[in-house]
Design an enzyme around this catalytic site. Structure first.
Site, mmCIF file in Angstrom:
data_model
loop_
_atom_site.group_PDB
_atom_site.id
_atom_site.type_symbol
_atom_site.label_atom_id
_atom_site.label_comp_id
_atom_site.label_asym_id
_atom_site.label_seq_id
_atom_site.Cartn_x
_atom_site.Cartn_y
_atom_site.Cartn_z
ATOM 1 N N SER A 1 -16.096 -6.878 -49.130
ATOM 2 C CA SER A 1 -15.731 -7.715 -50.297
ATOM 3 C C SER A 1 -15.629 -6.827 -51.530
ATOM 4 O O SER A 1 -16.285 -5.769 -51.591
ATOM 5 C CB SER A 1 -16.827 -8.760 -50.530
ATOM 6 O OG SER A 1 -16.654 -9.390 -51.776
ATOM 7 N N TYR B 1 -25.788 -10.425 -51.640
ATOM 8 C CA TYR B 1 -24.407 -10.417 -51.133
ATOM 9 C C TYR B 1 -23.728 -9.097 -51.514
ATOM 10 O O TYR B 1 -23.121 -8.427 -50.664
ATOM 11 C CB TYR B 1 -23.627 -11.614 -51.682
ATOM 12 C CG TYR B 1 -22.245 -11.760 -51.086
ATOM 13 C CD1 TYR B 1 -22.078 -12.208 -49.777
ATOM 14 C CD2 TYR B 1 -21.103 -11.434 -51.826
ATOM 15 C CE1 TYR B 1 -20.810 -12.336 -49.223
ATOM 16 C CE2 TYR B 1 -19.832 -11.566 -51.278
ATOM 17 C CZ TYR B 1 -19.692 -12.015 -49.974
ATOM 18 O OH TYR B 1 -18.439 -12.131 -49.423
HETATM 19 N N1 LIG Z 1 -13.798 -16.285 -49.196
HETATM 20 C C1 LIG Z 1 -13.872 -15.248 -50.003
HETATM 21 O O1 LIG Z 1 -13.540 -15.326 -51.197
HETATM 22 C C2 LIG Z 1 -14.339 -13.917 -49.484
HETATM 23 C C3 LIG Z 1 -14.190 -12.823 -50.332
HETATM 24 C C4 LIG Z 1 -14.609 -11.575 -49.881
HETATM 25 C C5 LIG Z 1 -15.146 -11.448 -48.632
HETATM 26 N N2 LIG Z 1 -15.290 -12.538 -47.830
HETATM 27 C C6 LIG Z 1 -15.882 -12.341 -46.520
HETATM 28 O O2 LIG Z 1 -14.987 -12.813 -45.555
HETATM 29 C C7 LIG Z 1 -15.714 -13.213 -44.391
HETATM 30 C C8 LIG Z 1 -15.261 -14.605 -43.969
HETATM 31 O O3 LIG Z 1 -15.623 -15.499 -44.993
HETATM 32 P P1 LIG Z 1 -14.890 -16.884 -45.253
HETATM 33 O O4 LIG Z 1 -14.633 -16.948 -46.702
HETATM 34 O O5 LIG Z 1 -13.788 -17.088 -44.309
HETATM 35 O O6 LIG Z 1 -16.100 -17.877 -44.968
HETATM 36 P P2 LIG Z 1 -16.283 -19.149 -44.010
HETATM 37 O O7 LIG Z 1 -15.078 -20.000 -44.026
HETATM 38 O O8 LIG Z 1 -17.599 -19.720 -44.393
HETATM 39 O O9 LIG Z 1 -16.356 -18.471 -42.565
HETATM 40 C C9 LIG Z 1 -17.451 -17.745 -42.172
HETATM 41 C C10 LIG Z 1 -17.409 -17.619 -40.674
HETATM 42 O O10 LIG Z 1 -18.540 -16.859 -40.271
HETATM 43 C C11 LIG Z 1 -19.205 -17.568 -39.238
HETATM 44 N N3 LIG Z 1 -20.622 -17.235 -39.271
HETATM 45 C C12 LIG Z 1 -21.500 -17.349 -40.295
HETATM 46 N N4 LIG Z 1 -22.708 -16.946 -39.913
HETATM 47 C C13 LIG Z 1 -22.604 -16.558 -38.608
HETATM 48 C C14 LIG Z 1 -23.498 -16.052 -37.653
HETATM 49 N N5 LIG Z 1 -24.799 -15.843 -37.944
HETATM 50 N N6 LIG Z 1 -23.033 -15.753 -36.414
HETATM 51 C C15 LIG Z 1 -21.738 -15.950 -36.093
HETATM 52 N N7 LIG Z 1 -20.840 -16.434 -36.959
HETATM 53 C C16 LIG Z 1 -21.277 -16.736 -38.204
HETATM 54 C C17 LIG Z 1 -18.899 -19.038 -39.461
HETATM 55 O O11 LIG Z 1 -18.878 -19.743 -38.228
HETATM 56 P P3 LIG Z 1 -20.070 -20.631 -37.622
HETATM 57 O O12 LIG Z 1 -20.597 -21.480 -38.723
HETATM 58 O O13 LIG Z 1 -19.370 -21.379 -36.508
HETATM 59 O O14 LIG Z 1 -21.069 -19.655 -37.102
HETATM 60 C C18 LIG Z 1 -17.467 -18.960 -39.968
HETATM 61 O O15 LIG Z 1 -16.563 -18.944 -38.883
HETATM 62 C C19 LIG Z 1 -17.187 -13.119 -44.766
HETATM 63 O O16 LIG Z 1 -17.730 -11.910 -44.297
HETATM 64 C C20 LIG Z 1 -17.148 -13.121 -46.275
HETATM 65 O O17 LIG Z 1 -18.271 -12.498 -46.834
HETATM 66 C C21 LIG Z 1 -14.894 -13.775 -48.227
#
Ligand SMILES: NC(=O)c1ccc[n+]([C@@H]2O[C@H](COP(=O)([O-])OP(=O)(O)OC[C@H]3O[C@@H](n4cnc5c(N)ncnc54)[C@H](OP(=O)(O)O)[C@@H]3O)[C@@H](O)[C@H]2O)c1
Length: 253
Positions: free
Chosen positions: A136, A149
């Site tokens: 990120s 984070y």
């Molecule tokens: N959205 C943003 O603005 C943003 C920005 C920078 C970086 N990111 C990064 O991008 C990645 C994806 O984020 P997102 O925004 O798409 O969030 P999201 O929609 O909340 O998706 C997160 C995913 O991770 C899974 N997950 C969470 N904890 C887990 C665990 N202990 N074991 C296995 N799976 C797990 C969840 O599935 P289950 O609940 O089914 O386990 C879900 O599929 C993350 O690493 C986040 O930090 C996001």
């Protein structure tokens, strides 16, 4: 030129960025391992649509199960592993919650190691493979109200910075992706402004292209990339001054 169908395993692909990325790869005809703790998040119509889709219920913090699942998926091939699963604090707070910090480190840092460990064994044997981490922009600096984070994403960035020096000698490519704000269930919990917010669909397209191009580091959107690079190069006393200004310091309580 003949189409090479790739085998791609994505952690945290039941929602958000990981899910969109999985969909894009599936639409291109690749074989994709979708995984997460709660597979009921994946719609039945989606499961029915793609025959190259394999589903795995797994928590990235469970090292043994991660080994089992990735080894199982790799029996029919493994070309790209994407460590995407991650959690955040939700609404920001000036008072660090150490229990939340532990959960964030377990998922965002140890979860990435648990993902890469079995994949690395496969890649070493075949002398090829591609390791991808979704970090990120928060990993460039210590952000107010998001200490764990920021630190977890910084750890992932440094892990991969080292991997990118060591692993290409074994034929393994390494890509670190640093998104800004993407509209997903993770950011929908935020109660602060999110400049340059991008749709998950657009974010996933940019990430897929960066992986195809084997970018070592990809920071996007470009406006966020410029801002975060400037903040990270500043002398730290100037950074602290800026981040204490009301416009930058949006954390509550
Ligand atoms: N959205 C943003 O603005 C943003 C920005 C920078 C970086 N990111 C990064 O991008 C990645 C994806 O984020 P997102 O925004 O798409 O969030 P999201 O929609 O909340 O998706 C997160 C995913 O991770 C899974 N997950 C969470 N904890 C887990 C665990 N202990 N074991 C296995 N799976 C797990 C969840 O599935 P289950 O609940 O089914 O386990 C879900 O599929 C993350 O690493 C986040 O930090 C996001």
């Amino acid at each position: 030129m003949s189409f090479h169908k790739k085998s791609i395993f994505i952690t945290g692909s039941t929602s958000g960025i990981g899910h969109k990325l999985a969909e894009l790869y599936l639409r291109d005809g690749h074989r994709v391992g979708i995984s997460g703790r709660d597979l009921s998040k994946v719609e039945q119509s989606f499961k029915d649509e793609f025959e190259n889709l394999e589903l795995f219920e797994v928590d990235v913090t469970d090292q043994d199960r991660m080994n089992e699942v990735i080894t199982d998926f790799s029996q029919k091939g493994l070309d790209i592993i994407i460590a995407n699963a991650g959690i955040s604090h939700g609404p920001k707070s000036k008072r660090p919650d150490m229990e939340v910090a532990r959960r964030i480190f377990n998922t965002n840092v140890l979860g990435v190691i648990n993902t890469f460990a079995p994949a690395l064994s496969v890649f070493e044997k075949q002398g090829s493979g591609h390791i991808v981490a979704i970090a990120s922009v928060a990993g460039f600096v210590g952000l107010p109200g998001a200490s764990a984070y920021s630190a977890s994403k910084s750890a992932v960035m440094k892990l991969c910075e080292s991997y990118a020096l060591d692993l290409p000698k074994m034929g393994i490519d390494v890509t670190t992706i640093c998104p800004g704000f993407i509209d997903t269930p993770l950011t929908q919990k935020n109660d602060h402004s999110m400049p340059f917010l991008m749709s998950a669909e657009k974010g996933a397209r940019l990430i897929k292209e960066a992986i195809r191009a084997k970018r070592v580091l990809f920071v996007f959107p470009w406006q966020m990339s410029v801002a975060i690079h400037l903040l990270s190069y500043l002398p730290r006393f100037i950074y602290r001054f800026i981040m204490k200004l009301p416009v930058a310091n949006y954390s509550k309580s």
